[in-house]
Design a protein around this motif. Structure first.
Motif, PDB file in Angstrom:
ATOM      1  N   VAL A   1       0.858  -1.176   0.000  1.00  0.00           N
ATOM      2  CA  VAL A   1       0.000   0.000   0.000  1.00  0.00           C
ATOM      3  C   VAL A   1       0.897   1.229   0.000  1.00  0.00           C
ATOM      4  O   VAL A   1       1.848   1.311   0.766  1.00  0.00           O
ATOM      5  CB  VAL A   1      -0.910   0.027   1.248  1.00  0.00           C
ATOM      6  N   MET A   2       0.587   2.167  -0.882  1.00  0.00           N
ATOM      7  CA  MET A   2       1.299   3.441  -0.945  1.00  0.00           C
ATOM      8  C   MET A   2       0.254   4.555  -1.043  1.00  0.00           C
ATOM      9  O   MET A   2      -0.933   4.278  -1.221  1.00  0.00           O
ATOM     10  CB  MET A   2       2.250   3.462  -2.141  1.00  0.00           C
ATOM     11  N   ALA A   3       0.696   5.789  -0.919  1.00  0.00           N
ATOM     12  CA  ALA A   3      -0.212   6.931  -1.029  1.00  0.00           C
ATOM     13  C   ALA A   3      -0.949   6.872  -2.371  1.00  0.00           C
ATOM     14  O   ALA A   3      -0.402   6.390  -3.368  1.00  0.00           O
ATOM     15  CB  ALA A   3       0.570   8.228  -0.900  1.00  0.00           C
ATOM     16  N   HIS A   4      -2.186   7.330  -2.367  1.00  0.00           N
ATOM     17  CA  HIS A   4      -3.040   7.398  -3.559  1.00  0.00           C
ATOM     18  C   HIS A   4      -3.502   6.027  -4.037  1.00  0.00           C
ATOM     19  O   HIS A   4      -3.910   5.870  -5.193  1.00  0.00           O
ATOM     20  CB  HIS A   4      -2.344   8.159  -4.704  1.00  0.00           C
ATOM     21  N   HIS A   5      -3.434   5.023  -3.158  1.00  0.00           N
ATOM     22  CA  HIS A   5      -3.893   3.672  -3.506  1.00  0.00           C
ATOM     23  C   HIS A   5      -5.402   3.708  -3.779  1.00  0.00           C
ATOM     24  O   HIS A   5      -6.135   4.452  -3.147  1.00  0.00           O
ATOM     25  CB  HIS A   5      -3.595   2.720  -2.338  1.00  0.00           C
ATOM     26  N   ALA A   6      -5.841   2.896  -4.690  1.00  0.00           N
ATOM     27  CA  ALA A   6      -7.273   2.786  -4.964  1.00  0.00           C
ATOM     28  C   ALA A   6      -7.994   2.278  -3.718  1.00  0.00           C
ATOM     29  O   ALA A   6      -7.452   1.443  -2.989  1.00  0.00           O
ATOM     30  CB  ALA A   6      -7.501   1.819  -6.125  1.00  0.00           C
ATOM     31  N   PRO A   7      -9.198   2.774  -3.470  1.00  0.00           N
ATOM     32  CA  PRO A   7      -9.952   2.295  -2.312  1.00  0.00           C
ATOM     33  C   PRO A   7     -10.136   0.774  -2.376  1.00  0.00           C
ATOM     34  O   PRO A   7     -10.565   0.239  -3.397  1.00  0.00           O
ATOM     35  CB  PRO A   7     -11.295   3.015  -2.423  1.00  0.00           C
ATOM     36  N   THR A   8      -9.775   0.119  -1.294  1.00  0.00           N
ATOM     37  CA  THR A   8      -9.826  -1.341  -1.238  1.00  0.00           C
ATOM     38  C   THR A   8     -10.097  -1.776   0.191  1.00  0.00           C
ATOM     39  O   THR A   8      -9.647  -1.142   1.127  1.00  0.00           O
ATOM     40  CB  THR A   8      -8.456  -1.945  -1.659  1.00  0.00           C
ATOM     41  N   MET A   9     -10.822  -2.863   0.330  1.00  0.00           N
ATOM     42  CA  MET A   9     -10.968  -3.503   1.628  1.00  0.00           C
ATOM     43  C   MET A   9     -10.558  -4.949   1.423  1.00  0.00           C
ATOM     44  O   MET A   9     -10.994  -5.589   0.471  1.00  0.00           O
ATOM     45  CB  MET A   9     -12.392  -3.410   2.160  1.00  0.00           C
ATOM     46  N   THR A  10      -9.683  -5.450   2.297  1.00  0.00           N
ATOM     47  CA  THR A  10      -9.186  -6.817   2.144  1.00  0.00           C
ATOM     48  C   THR A  10      -9.081  -7.492   3.495  1.00  0.00           C
ATOM     49  O   THR A  10      -8.855  -6.823   4.506  1.00  0.00           O
ATOM     50  CB  THR A  10      -7.811  -6.831   1.424  1.00  0.00           C
ATOM     51  N   THR A  11      -9.256  -8.791   3.487  1.00  0.00           N
ATOM     52  CA  THR A  11      -9.041  -9.551   4.717  1.00  0.00           C
ATOM     53  C   THR A  11      -7.550  -9.840   4.840  1.00  0.00           C
ATOM     54  O   THR A  11      -6.829  -9.919   3.854  1.00  0.00           O
ATOM     55  CB  THR A  11      -9.854 -10.855   4.731  1.00  0.00           C
ATOM     56  N   ILE A  12      -7.112  -9.994   6.073  1.00  0.00           N
ATOM     57  CA  ILE A  12      -5.703 -10.198   6.393  1.00  0.00           C
ATOM     58  C   ILE A  12      -5.534 -11.591   6.989  1.00  0.00           C
ATOM     59  O   ILE A  12      -6.316 -12.002   7.848  1.00  0.00           O
ATOM     60  CB  ILE A  12      -5.212  -9.134   7.412  1.00  0.00           C
ATOM     61  N   LYS A  13      -4.505 -12.304   6.523  1.00  0.00           N
ATOM     62  CA  LYS A  13      -4.197 -13.608   7.095  1.00  0.00           C
ATOM     63  C   LYS A  13      -3.054 -13.439   8.104  1.00  0.00           C
ATOM     64  O   LYS A  13      -2.369 -12.399   8.096  1.00  0.00           O
ATOM     65  CB  LYS A  13      -3.804 -14.608   6.003  1.00  0.00           C
ATOM     66  N   PRO A  14      -2.817 -14.415   8.961  1.00  0.00           N
ATOM     67  CA  PRO A  14      -1.677 -14.309   9.866  1.00  0.00           C
ATOM     68  C   PRO A  14      -0.384 -14.097   9.078  1.00  0.00           C
ATOM     69  O   PRO A  14      -0.140 -14.768   8.073  1.00  0.00           O
ATOM     70  CB  PRO A  14      -1.668 -15.660  10.581  1.00  0.00           C
ATOM     71  N   GLY A  15       0.389 -13.124   9.514  1.00  0.00           N
ATOM     72  CA  GLY A  15       1.637 -12.816   8.829  1.00  0.00           C
ATOM     73  C   GLY A  15       2.310 -11.602   9.414  1.00  0.00           C
ATOM     74  O   GLY A  15       1.948 -11.127  10.491  1.00  0.00           O
ATOM     75  N   VAL A  16       3.273 -11.081   8.678  1.00  0.00           N
ATOM     76  CA  VAL A  16       4.048  -9.928   9.133  1.00  0.00           C
ATOM     77  C   VAL A  16       3.666  -8.712   8.307  1.00  0.00           C
ATOM     78  O   VAL A  16       3.644  -8.770   7.077  1.00  0.00           O
ATOM     79  CB  VAL A  16       5.561 -10.199   9.016  1.00  0.00           C
ATOM     80  N   VAL A  17       3.352  -7.612   8.997  1.00  0.00           N
ATOM     81  CA  VAL A  17       3.092  -6.320   8.369  1.00  0.00           C
ATOM     82  C   VAL A  17       4.369  -5.510   8.488  1.00  0.00           C
ATOM     83  O   VAL A  17       4.922  -5.365   9.580  1.00  0.00           O
ATOM     84  CB  VAL A  17       1.934  -5.576   9.080  1.00  0.00           C
ATOM     85  N   SER A  18       4.835  -4.991   7.366  1.00  0.00           N
ATOM     86  CA  SER A  18       6.054  -4.192   7.341  1.00  0.00           C
ATOM     87  C   SER A  18       5.683  -2.762   6.989  1.00  0.00           C
ATOM     88  O   SER A  18       5.037  -2.513   5.961  1.00  0.00           O
ATOM     89  CB  SER A  18       7.026  -4.763   6.309  1.00  0.00           C
ATOM     90  N   VAL A  19       6.085  -1.808   7.843  1.00  0.00           N
ATOM     91  CA  VAL A  19       5.740  -0.406   7.662  1.00  0.00           C
ATOM     92  C   VAL A  19       7.012   0.412   7.485  1.00  0.00           C
ATOM     93  O   VAL A  19       7.878   0.412   8.360  1.00  0.00           O
ATOM     94  CB  VAL A  19       4.962   0.137   8.885  1.00  0.00           C
ATOM     95  N   MET A  20       7.105   1.120   6.360  1.00  0.00           N
ATOM     96  CA  MET A  20       8.203   2.060   6.139  1.00  0.00           C
ATOM     97  C   MET A  20       7.654   3.436   6.512  1.00  0.00           C
ATOM     98  O   MET A  20       6.759   3.960   5.851  1.00  0.00           O
ATOM     99  CB  MET A  20       8.667   2.054   4.675  1.00  0.00           C
ATOM    100  N   THR A  21       8.174   3.994   7.612  1.00  0.00           N
ATOM    101  CA  THR A  21       7.669   5.280   8.092  1.00  0.00           C
ATOM    102  C   THR A  21       8.236   6.425   7.251  1.00  0.00           C
ATOM    103  O   THR A  21       9.219   6.261   6.521  1.00  0.00           O
ATOM    104  CB  THR A  21       8.036   5.516   9.570  1.00  0.00           C
ATOM    105  N   ALA A  22       7.611   7.585   7.382  1.00  0.00           N
ATOM    106  CA  ALA A  22       8.068   8.771   6.661  1.00  0.00           C
ATOM    107  C   ALA A  22       9.491   9.143   7.066  1.00  0.00           C
ATOM    108  O   ALA A  22      10.215   9.770   6.299  1.00  0.00           O
ATOM    109  CB  ALA A  22       7.112   9.937   6.915  1.00  0.00           C
ATOM    110  N   GLU A  23       9.909   8.738   8.267  1.00  0.00           N
ATOM    111  CA  GLU A  23      11.264   9.019   8.741  1.00  0.00           C
ATOM    112  C   GLU A  23      12.287   8.029   8.192  1.00  0.00           C
ATOM    113  O   GLU A  23      13.471   8.134   8.469  1.00  0.00           O
ATOM    114  CB  GLU A  23      11.315   8.988  10.280  1.00  0.00           C
ATOM    115  N   GLY A  24      11.825   7.021   7.448  1.00  0.00           N
ATOM    116  CA  GLY A  24      12.728   6.057   6.846  1.00  0.00           C
ATOM    117  C   GLY A  24      12.993   4.814   7.676  1.00  0.00           C
ATOM    118  O   GLY A  24      13.805   3.979   7.298  1.00  0.00           O
TER     119      GLY A  24
END
Length: 135
Positions: free
Chosen positions: A35-58
């Motif tokens: 997911v990045m800025a300006h992503h198309a509107p979406t709703m999705t289910t999430i399975k067990p796993g790892v979410v990786s977040v790149m913050t604005a600070e890098g």
């Protein structure tokens, strides 16, 4: 430079993260998605796993989620997790117990459909366990 968007990770217990992000990788049930800025509107289910977040600070922050769903809009993403914890805070004993419970659910399933669902969850937990073992 990538545009930023607001990302929130919420579990039933608390708000785990609310930050400006440039990129978030989610373990969707139909596959991993970025997911990045300006992503198309979406709703999705999430399975067990790892979410990786790149913050604005890098900085990159990683969280383990055990199911849920994500609401994605052009200016933000909210992930409502059934359960979530920072990778660094993983309780390996809890994960081992979840794996054991899932194995028992597979063995105790009385219908083919129940057995298949339990096996899918066990497979997801096994993949998750393998992913954080190297983290």
């Amino acid at each position: 430079m990538a545009d930023n968007f607001n990302f929130e990770l919420v579990s039933p217990e608390r708000l785990l993260m609310s930050a400006s992000a440039t990129e978030v990788v989610l373990p969707g049930t139909d596959g991993e998605m970025t997911v990045m800025a300006h992503h198309a509107p979406t709703m999705t289910t999430i399975k067990p796993g790892v979410v990786s977040v790149m913050t604005a600070e890098g900085k990159t922050e990683r969280y383990v989620v055990f199911g849920g769903f994500a609401d994605i809009l052009p200016d933000g993403c909210t992930l409502l997790a059934e359960s979530a914890v920072a990778v660094g805070d993983i309780d390996r004993d809890d994960l081992a117990q979840r794996l054991q419970d899932a194995r028992e659910d597979v063995a105790d399933a009385s219908t083919d459909a129940a057995k298949q669902k339990a096996q899918e969850y066990l497979d997801q937990l096994t993949t998750l366990n393998d992913a954080i073992a190297v983290a």
